[in-house]
Design an enzyme around this catalytic site. Structure first.
Site, mmCIF file in Angstrom:
data_model
loop_
_atom_site.group_PDB
_atom_site.id
_atom_site.type_symbol
_atom_site.label_atom_id
_atom_site.label_comp_id
_atom_site.label_asym_id
_atom_site.label_seq_id
_atom_site.Cartn_x
_atom_site.Cartn_y
_atom_site.Cartn_z
ATOM 1 N N GLY A 13 0.667 -1.173 -0.026
ATOM 2 C CA GLY A 13 0.136 0.058 0.094
ATOM 3 C C GLY A 13 0.612 1.435 0.116
ATOM 4 O O GLY A 13 1.764 1.206 0.850
ATOM 5 N N ARG A 74 0.969 -5.265 -5.176
ATOM 6 C CA ARG A 74 1.187 -6.289 -4.323
ATOM 7 C C ARG A 74 1.438 -7.596 -5.267
ATOM 8 O O ARG A 74 0.323 -7.773 -6.044
ATOM 9 C CB ARG A 74 -0.006 -6.626 -3.279
ATOM 10 C CG ARG A 74 -0.063 -5.329 -2.238
ATOM 11 C CD ARG A 74 -1.144 -5.836 -1.139
ATOM 12 N NE ARG A 74 -1.065 -4.792 -0.293
ATOM 13 C CZ ARG A 74 -1.954 -4.018 -0.487
ATOM 14 N NH1 ARG A 74 -2.864 -3.675 -1.089
ATOM 15 N NH2 ARG A 74 -2.000 -2.818 0.555
ATOM 16 N N ASP A 105 5.583 -4.936 5.893
ATOM 17 C CA ASP A 105 6.093 -6.304 6.214
ATOM 18 C C ASP A 105 6.295 -7.282 5.024
ATOM 19 O O ASP A 105 7.169 -8.112 4.751
ATOM 20 C CB ASP A 105 5.089 -6.964 7.187
ATOM 21 C CG ASP A 105 5.637 -6.906 8.666
ATOM 22 O OD1 ASP A 105 6.736 -6.494 8.744
ATOM 23 O OD2 ASP A 105 4.811 -7.049 9.566
ATOM 24 N N THR A 127 4.478 2.633 5.639
ATOM 25 C CA THR A 127 3.026 1.982 5.737
ATOM 26 C C THR A 127 2.244 2.883 6.688
ATOM 27 O O THR A 127 2.581 3.043 7.632
ATOM 28 C CB THR A 127 2.773 0.442 5.976
ATOM 29 O OG1 THR A 127 1.646 0.349 6.596
ATOM 30 C CG2 THR A 127 3.768 0.286 7.150
ATOM 31 N N ASP A 129 -0.112 2.019 8.269
ATOM 32 C CA ASP A 129 -0.495 1.226 9.459
ATOM 33 C C ASP A 129 0.541 1.155 10.688
ATOM 34 O O ASP A 129 0.135 0.968 11.555
ATOM 35 C CB ASP A 129 -0.747 -0.286 9.088
ATOM 36 C CG ASP A 129 -1.529 -0.562 7.857
ATOM 37 O OD1 ASP A 129 -2.339 0.394 7.621
ATOM 38 O OD2 ASP A 129 -1.383 -1.540 7.171
ATOM 39 N N ASP A 131 2.703 -0.905 11.372
ATOM 40 C CA ASP A 131 2.532 -2.050 12.246
ATOM 41 C C ASP A 131 3.944 -2.909 11.901
ATOM 42 O O ASP A 131 3.936 -4.098 12.145
ATOM 43 C CB ASP A 131 1.412 -2.887 11.635
ATOM 44 C CG ASP A 131 1.332 -3.266 10.153
ATOM 45 O OD1 ASP A 131 2.187 -2.433 9.363
ATOM 46 O OD2 ASP A 131 0.685 -3.935 9.437
ATOM 47 N N ARG A 173 -5.544 -2.430 8.561
ATOM 48 C CA ARG A 173 -5.418 -3.860 8.281
ATOM 49 C C ARG A 173 -5.627 -4.402 9.677
ATOM 50 O O ARG A 173 -6.890 -4.217 10.264
ATOM 51 C CB ARG A 173 -4.485 -4.317 7.683
ATOM 52 C CG ARG A 173 -4.345 -5.673 6.878
ATOM 53 C CD ARG A 173 -2.974 -6.058 6.322
ATOM 54 N NE ARG A 173 -2.767 -5.238 5.135
ATOM 55 C CZ ARG A 173 -3.216 -5.639 3.909
ATOM 56 N NH1 ARG A 173 -4.089 -6.500 3.490
ATOM 57 N NH2 ARG A 173 -2.993 -4.696 2.831
HETATM 58 O O1 F6P Z 1 -1.640 -1.590 4.361
HETATM 59 C C1 F6P Z 1 -2.016 -0.593 4.162
HETATM 60 C C2 F6P Z 1 -3.506 -0.441 4.059
HETATM 61 O O2 F6P Z 1 -4.146 0.786 3.742
HETATM 62 C C3 F6P Z 1 -4.530 -0.984 5.274
HETATM 63 O O3 F6P Z 1 -4.811 -0.090 6.042
HETATM 64 C C4 F6P Z 1 -5.551 -1.478 4.498
HETATM 65 O O4 F6P Z 1 -6.377 -2.477 5.062
HETATM 66 C C5 F6P Z 1 -5.201 -1.971 3.105
HETATM 67 O O5 F6P Z 1 -3.879 -1.379 2.895
HETATM 68 C C6 F6P Z 1 -6.195 -1.752 1.901
HETATM 69 O O6 F6P Z 1 -5.668 -2.325 0.729
HETATM 70 P P1 F6P Z 1 -6.192 -2.042 -0.724
HETATM 71 O O7 F6P Z 1 -5.221 -0.632 -1.028
HETATM 72 O O8 F6P Z 1 -5.522 -3.094 -1.589
HETATM 73 O O9 F6P Z 1 -7.479 -1.923 -0.708
#
Ligand code: F6P
Length: 323
Positions: A13, A74, A105, A127, A129, A131, A173
């Site tokens: 992300g 990803r 991660d 990120t 998050d 995390d 997440r």
């Molecule tokens: O990891 C970053 C994040 O924004 C999370 O907070 C969220 O759950 C996820 O990515 C959303 O992913 P996507 O952009 O694939 O919808």
């Protein structure tokens, strides 16, 4: 080993400040006489050879831009041995002496896999998050938190006028770092995070009743997406008490926008440090922060660490919402 040519990519992300970090990597590399290549669309770019030469000019005026000029993805192909072998071939074909990866991660696990194939890597945490276990700070967290805070402050105005309850879902997440920080900053009535056990009656309904008893007529409930959906929580509140909560899912808005000063400067320092480590031959490390200082950790060690919500944040929240 004499490092002459490096690559940089963003993966997972996106996060505000990634561009500032790419810029720092490129500028530091050029400062030391290295060539720098941008690998586009995350690990997919390394597999397919989607690569551009980056010079001083190509990263000009990007420090203030959200998103990532290198695009991101990803990659499922990179999870396979075959995908990794293709990526290694690209590195060898282009003569890349090392790769600097900016992401979370999942990105670091990819970097570790690449390092097992003999490619030198350095990871930089990026990120919203926040995390990543081995670091207190990740690029993008500060901006995302400020964006969420600004949105919730706006929501509060209308909740106050209508004397309503609002349930706001914050990204993260499986982690509640963003929600906890934002909840503390907006003075939420209750904050729900996946790391803490939730007793709905005690942690939500009682908090609302207490706030009402204290004379408040609007209530702000912040929920981390990993702790449940705002819609479900609003429905449960409606069933339990005479309120008809409004639901707001902040969503991807939290990932965009101009990076904060903190994210720009930290991203710049981390990008700089990553190149310095690469040149020094200090490979397969993650740049991180610990006790307010920049440091680095072995990628295997970093990935095996665990992180939890700071007890102090939990205690402070209890004191702010439990009266
Ligand atoms: O990891 C970053 C994040 O924004 C999370 O907070 C969220 O759950 C996820 O990515 C959303 O992913 P996507 O952009 O694939 O919808």
């Amino acid at each position: 080993m004499n490092i002459k040519r490096i690559g940089v990519l963003t993966s997972g992300g996106d996060a505000p400040g990634m561009n500032a970090c790419v810029r720092a990597v490129v500028r530091t590399a050029i400062y030391h006489g290295l060539e720098c290549y941008g690998i586009r669309r995350g690990w997919n770019g390394l597999i397919s050879g989607d690569i551009i030469r980056l010079d001083e000019k190509s990263v000009g005026h990007t420090i203030n831009k959200g998103g990532t000029i290198l695009y991101t993805a990803r990659s499922t192909e990179f999870m396979t041995e075959e995908g990794q072998r293709k990526a290694v071939s690209t590195c060898k074909f282009l003569g890349l002496d090392g790769i600097i990866v900016i992401g979370g991660d999942g990105t670091f696990r990819g970097a570790r896999a690449l390092s097992k194939h003999g490619i030198h890597v350095i990871g930089i945490p990026g990120t919203i998050d926040n995390d990543i276990s081995c670091t207190n700070y990740c690029i993008g967290f500060d901006t995302a938190a400020n964006t969420a805070i600004e949105c919730i402050d706006k929501l509060r105005d209308t909740m106050q006028s209508h004397e309503r309850c609002s349930v706001v879902e914050v990204m993260g997440r499986n982690a509640g770092y963003l929600a906890m920080y934002v909840g503390l900053a907006v003075g939420a009535t209750a904050v729900l995070v996946p790391e803490e056990p939730i007793d709905f009656e005690r942690d939500v309904i009682e908090k609302i009743r207490q706030a009402r008893f204290n004379g408040f007529t609007h209530y702000m409930i912040v929920v981390a997406e990993g702790a449940g959906s705002a819609a479900d929580i609003a429905a449960k509140i409606k069933d339990a008490i005479d309120l008809d909560p409004r639901v707001t899912v902040l969503g991807h808005i939290q990932r965009g926008g101009t990076p904060s000063g903190r994210d720009r400067v930290n991203a710049t320092k981390m990008g700089y440090l990553a190149v310095e480590h690469m040149i020094a031959g200090n490979f397969n490390r993650i740049i991180c922060t610990h006790d307010g200082c920049f440091t680095d950790v072995d990628i295997d060690e970093g990935l095996s660490m665990e992180k939890s919500i700071q007890q102090m944040e939990v205690d402070v929240l209890a004191a702010m919402t439990g009266i």
